[in-house]
Design a protein around this motif. Structure first.
Motif, PDB file in Angstrom:
ATOM      1  N   PRO A 116     -39.494 112.860  15.779  1.00  0.00           N
ATOM      2  CA  PRO A 116     -39.312 114.161  15.118  1.00  0.00           C
ATOM      3  C   PRO A 116     -39.779 114.204  13.670  1.00  0.00           C
ATOM      4  CG  PRO A 116     -37.201 113.069  15.443  1.00  0.00           C
ATOM      5  CD  PRO A 116     -38.234 112.229  16.126  1.00  0.00           C
ATOM      6  N   MET A 117     -40.088 113.064  13.091  1.00  0.00           N
ATOM      7  CA  MET A 117     -40.530 112.964  11.698  1.00  0.00           C
ATOM      8  C   MET A 117     -39.488 113.607  10.785  1.00  0.00           C
ATOM      9  SD  MET A 117     -43.014 111.155  12.525  1.00  0.00           S
ATOM     10  CE  MET A 117     -43.926 110.829  11.034  1.00  0.00           C
ATOM     11  N   SER A 118     -39.829 114.650  10.046  1.00  0.00           N
ATOM     12  CA  SER A 118     -38.859 115.248   9.119  1.00  0.00           C
ATOM     13  C   SER A 118     -37.927 116.240   9.807  1.00  0.00           C
ATOM     14  CB  SER A 118     -39.598 115.939   7.974  1.00  0.00           C
ATOM     15  OG  SER A 118     -40.371 117.008   8.476  1.00  0.00           O
ATOM     16  N   ARG A 119     -38.160 116.519  11.078  1.00  0.00           N
ATOM     17  CA  ARG A 119     -37.313 117.457  11.822  1.00  0.00           C
ATOM     18  C   ARG A 119     -36.277 116.703  12.641  1.00  0.00           C
ATOM     19  NH1 ARG A 119     -41.483 122.080  13.970  1.00  0.00           N
ATOM     20  NH2 ARG A 119     -42.139 122.775  11.918  1.00  0.00           N
ATOM     21  N   LEU A 120     -35.422 117.456  13.305  1.00  0.00           N
ATOM     22  CA  LEU A 120     -34.379 116.844  14.118  1.00  0.00           C
ATOM     23  C   LEU A 120     -34.843 116.552  15.536  1.00  0.00           C
ATOM     24  CD1 LEU A 120     -31.357 119.038  12.956  1.00  0.00           C
ATOM     25  CD2 LEU A 120     -32.090 116.823  12.075  1.00  0.00           C
ATOM     26  N   TYR A 121     -35.859 117.284  16.009  1.00  0.00           N
ATOM     27  CA  TYR A 121     -36.330 117.142  17.382  1.00  0.00           C
ATOM     28  C   TYR A 121     -37.852 117.165  17.438  1.00  0.00           C
ATOM     29  CZ  TYR A 121     -31.574 118.475  18.723  1.00  0.00           C
ATOM     30  OH  TYR A 121     -30.221 118.533  18.872  1.00  0.00           O
ATOM     31  N   VAL A 122     -38.386 116.592  18.517  1.00  0.00           N
ATOM     32  CA  VAL A 122     -39.797 116.750  18.854  1.00  0.00           C
ATOM     33  C   VAL A 122     -39.918 118.098  19.554  1.00  0.00           C
ATOM     34  CG1 VAL A 122     -41.687 115.876  20.278  1.00  0.00           C
ATOM     35  CG2 VAL A 122     -40.178 114.265  19.078  1.00  0.00           C
ATOM     36  N   HIS A 123     -40.911 118.889  19.179  1.00  0.00           N
ATOM     37  CA  HIS A 123     -41.123 120.219  19.762  1.00  0.00           C
ATOM     38  C   HIS A 123     -42.192 120.133  20.849  1.00  0.00           C
ATOM     39  CE1 HIS A 123     -39.479 122.629  16.109  1.00  0.00           C
ATOM     40  NE2 HIS A 123     -38.789 121.533  16.331  1.00  0.00           N
ATOM     41  N   LEU A 124     -41.882 120.709  22.011  1.00  0.00           N
ATOM     42  CA  LEU A 124     -42.794 120.697  23.144  1.00  0.00           C
ATOM     43  C   LEU A 124     -43.005 122.120  23.639  1.00  0.00           C
ATOM     44  CD1 LEU A 124     -41.173 117.673  25.006  1.00  0.00           C
ATOM     45  CD2 LEU A 124     -43.182 117.631  23.522  1.00  0.00           C
ATOM     46  N   SER A 125     -44.194 122.379  24.175  1.00  0.00           N
ATOM     47  CA  SER A 125     -44.560 123.713  24.660  1.00  0.00           C
ATOM     48  C   SER A 125     -44.688 123.689  26.173  1.00  0.00           C
ATOM     49  CB  SER A 125     -45.900 124.147  24.070  1.00  0.00           C
ATOM     50  OG  SER A 125     -45.868 124.085  22.666  1.00  0.00           O
ATOM     51  N   LYS A 126     -44.469 124.841  26.777  1.00  0.00           N
ATOM     52  CA  LYS A 126     -44.618 124.913  28.236  1.00  0.00           C
ATOM     53  C   LYS A 126     -46.060 125.191  28.642  1.00  0.00           C
ATOM     54  CE  LYS A 126     -43.338 129.728  28.370  1.00  0.00           C
ATOM     55  NZ  LYS A 126     -42.288 130.546  27.968  1.00  0.00           N
ATOM     56  N   ASP A 127     -46.930 125.528  27.660  1.00  0.00           N
ATOM     57  CA  ASP A 127     -48.318 125.818  28.020  1.00  0.00           C
ATOM     58  C   ASP A 127     -49.291 125.162  27.041  1.00  0.00           C
ATOM     59  OD1 ASP A 127     -49.246 128.036  25.953  1.00  0.00           O
ATOM     60  OD2 ASP A 127     -47.192 128.525  26.548  1.00  0.00           O
ATOM     61  N   VAL A 128     -50.473 124.919  27.546  1.00  0.00           N
ATOM     62  CA  VAL A 128     -51.530 124.243  26.801  1.00  0.00           C
ATOM     63  C   VAL A 128     -51.965 125.062  25.584  1.00  0.00           C
ATOM     64  CG1 VAL A 128     -53.918 123.415  26.942  1.00  0.00           C
ATOM     65  CG2 VAL A 128     -52.353 123.037  28.848  1.00  0.00           C
ATOM     66  N   GLU A 129     -52.079 126.379  25.749  1.00  0.00           N
ATOM     67  CA  GLU A 129     -52.583 127.239  24.673  1.00  0.00           C
ATOM     68  C   GLU A 129     -51.702 127.152  23.427  1.00  0.00           C
ATOM     69  OE1 GLU A 129     -51.949 128.369  27.842  1.00  0.00           O
ATOM     70  OE2 GLU A 129     -54.026 128.293  28.525  1.00  0.00           O
ATOM     71  N   THR A 130     -50.382 127.220  23.629  1.00  0.00           N
ATOM     72  CA  THR A 130     -49.463 127.139  22.493  1.00  0.00           C
ATOM     73  C   THR A 130     -49.574 125.778  21.821  1.00  0.00           C
ATOM     74  OG1 THR A 130     -47.950 128.695  23.542  1.00  0.00           O
ATOM     75  CG2 THR A 130     -47.038 127.325  21.783  1.00  0.00           C
ATOM     76  N   ALA A 131     -49.612 124.719  22.624  1.00  0.00           N
ATOM     77  CA  ALA A 131     -49.726 123.371  22.069  1.00  0.00           C
ATOM     78  C   ALA A 131     -51.018 123.212  21.263  1.00  0.00           C
ATOM     79  CB  ALA A 131     -49.660 122.338  23.190  1.00  0.00           C
ATOM     80  N   ALA A 132     -52.112 123.769  21.757  1.00  0.00           N
ATOM     81  CA  ALA A 132     -53.394 123.673  21.048  1.00  0.00           C
ATOM     82  C   ALA A 132     -53.321 124.400  19.701  1.00  0.00           C
ATOM     83  CB  ALA A 132     -54.520 124.233  21.907  1.00  0.00           C
ATOM     84  N   LYS A 133     -52.660 125.563  19.660  1.00  0.00           N
ATOM     85  CA  LYS A 133     -52.504 126.292  18.393  1.00  0.00           C
ATOM     86  C   LYS A 133     -51.700 125.468  17.397  1.00  0.00           C
ATOM     87  CE  LYS A 133     -52.478 130.939  20.301  1.00  0.00           C
ATOM     88  NZ  LYS A 133     -51.612 132.079  20.578  1.00  0.00           N
ATOM     89  N   VAL A 134     -50.624 124.869  17.857  1.00  0.00           N
ATOM     90  CA  VAL A 134     -49.779 124.053  16.981  1.00  0.00           C
ATOM     91  C   VAL A 134     -50.585 122.878  16.432  1.00  0.00           C
ATOM     92  CG1 VAL A 134     -47.772 122.518  16.919  1.00  0.00           C
ATOM     93  CG2 VAL A 134     -47.611 124.735  18.065  1.00  0.00           C
ATOM     94  N   GLY A 135     -51.300 122.183  17.303  1.00  0.00           N
ATOM     95  CA  GLY A 135     -52.097 121.039  16.868  1.00  0.00           C
ATOM     96  C   GLY A 135     -53.168 121.414  15.877  1.00  0.00           C
ATOM     97  N   GLY A 136     -53.738 122.604  16.035  1.00  0.00           N
ATOM     98  CA  GLY A 136     -54.800 123.066  15.156  1.00  0.00           C
ATOM     99  C   GLY A 136     -54.354 123.350  13.736  1.00  0.00           C
ATOM    100  N   ARG A 137     -53.062 123.452  13.501  1.00  0.00           N
ATOM    101  CA  ARG A 137     -52.544 123.700  12.146  1.00  0.00           C
ATOM    102  C   ARG A 137     -52.701 122.485  11.241  1.00  0.00           C
ATOM    103  NH1 ARG A 137     -46.725 125.303  13.514  1.00  0.00           N
ATOM    104  NH2 ARG A 137     -47.135 126.710  15.213  1.00  0.00           N
ATOM    105  N   HIS A 138     -52.874 121.314  11.844  1.00  0.00           N
ATOM    106  CA  HIS A 138     -52.868 120.079  11.068  1.00  0.00           C
ATOM    107  C   HIS A 138     -54.199 119.343  11.079  1.00  0.00           C
ATOM    108  CE1 HIS A 138     -48.563 120.713  10.878  1.00  0.00           C
ATOM    109  NE2 HIS A 138     -48.543 120.824  12.187  1.00  0.00           N
ATOM    110  N   GLY A 139     -55.226 119.941  11.659  1.00  0.00           N
ATOM    111  CA  GLY A 139     -56.529 119.295  11.751  1.00  0.00           C
ATOM    112  C   GLY A 139     -57.132 119.579  13.116  1.00  0.00           C
ATOM    113  N   LYS A 140     -58.029 118.701  13.568  1.00  0.00           N
ATOM    114  CA  LYS A 140     -58.646 118.867  14.878  1.00  0.00           C
ATOM    115  C   LYS A 140     -57.574 118.707  15.956  1.00  0.00           C
ATOM    116  CE  LYS A 140     -62.307 117.379  17.906  1.00  0.00           C
ATOM    117  NZ  LYS A 140     -63.261 116.353  18.249  1.00  0.00           N
ATOM    118  N   ALA A 141     -57.375 119.760  16.743  1.00  0.00           N
ATOM    119  CA  ALA A 141     -56.278 119.801  17.706  1.00  0.00           C
ATOM    120  C   ALA A 141     -56.493 118.862  18.881  1.00  0.00           C
ATOM    121  CB  ALA A 141     -56.083 121.220  18.223  1.00  0.00           C
TER     122      ALA A 141
END
Length: 187
Positions: A116-141
């Motif tokens: 979880p790093m600085s958070r309390l939990y690891v965040h997971l998505s039910k779909d690929v599209e949402t996960a790709a958007k999240v990953g893209g916030r920090h660099g190459k998704a």
């Protein structure tokens, strides 16, 4: 960034990480008194009233916030770095969930799994599209496929926040598979 966006960012900071920035406290479940929150935010030189707060909650595309039934209390739905217990009930996850990250973090994930790093939990998505958007916030998704059903059967606990994000304390390397979101093929 518009006024509402700027206020939403500050609201997220206050409710998830630093309540002291608005001179408020949150209870052990993450709830803050709305009147105290409004007074605290206005005390920082920002302008907000109940109508603006309700608009932020209603229009937030990630559904980050929730009111209690009579709208006297508000909290962030997840993403806290301060210790709160959000009163979720354990839930059985789908067989597969996804996690978006940046390519630059893969070496660490390959060694240590997801933490979880600085958070309390690891965040997971039910779909690929949402996960790709999240990953893209920090660099190459990069999208990781998480074998959540196997984790659950092995005794790992899962929760689902009010806005549909799946949460768990950590994901061991053995449950992680790289997933090519562009072609929807496994690597």
């Amino acid at each position: 960034m518009g006024k509402l966006d700027s206020l939403s960012v500050f609201l997220s900071l206050v409710l998830r990480h630093k309540p002291e920035e608005a001179n408020i406290t949150v209870d052990e479940h993450g709830w803050a008194n709305v009147d105290e929150l409004l007074e605290g935010i206005n005390g920082t030189g920002r302008e907000i009233d109940r109508n603006v707060l309700e608009e932020i909650v209603r229009t937030d595309n990630k559904q980050r916030y929730s009111f209690n039934a009579d709208k006297t209390m508000i909290r962030a739905n997840q993403g806290h770095s301060i210790p709160v217990e959000l009163e979720w009930e354990e839930q059985k996850p789908p067989e597969v969930l996804y996690h978006g990250t940046a390519e630059k973090f893969l070496e660490s994930i390959d060694r240590e799994g997801l933490k979880p790093m600085s958070r309390l939990y690891v965040h997971l998505s039910k779909d690929v599209e949402t996960a790709a958007k999240v990953g893209g916030r920090h660099g190459k998704a990069v999208v990781l496929r998480i074998h959540s059903g196997d984790m659950y059967r092995a005794g790992e606990t899962f929760y689902q926040s009010e806005n549909g994000v799946w949460l768990t304390r950590r994901v061991d390397v053995k449950y992680i598979e790289r997933f090519n979101a562009a072609s929807c093929e496994h690597k």
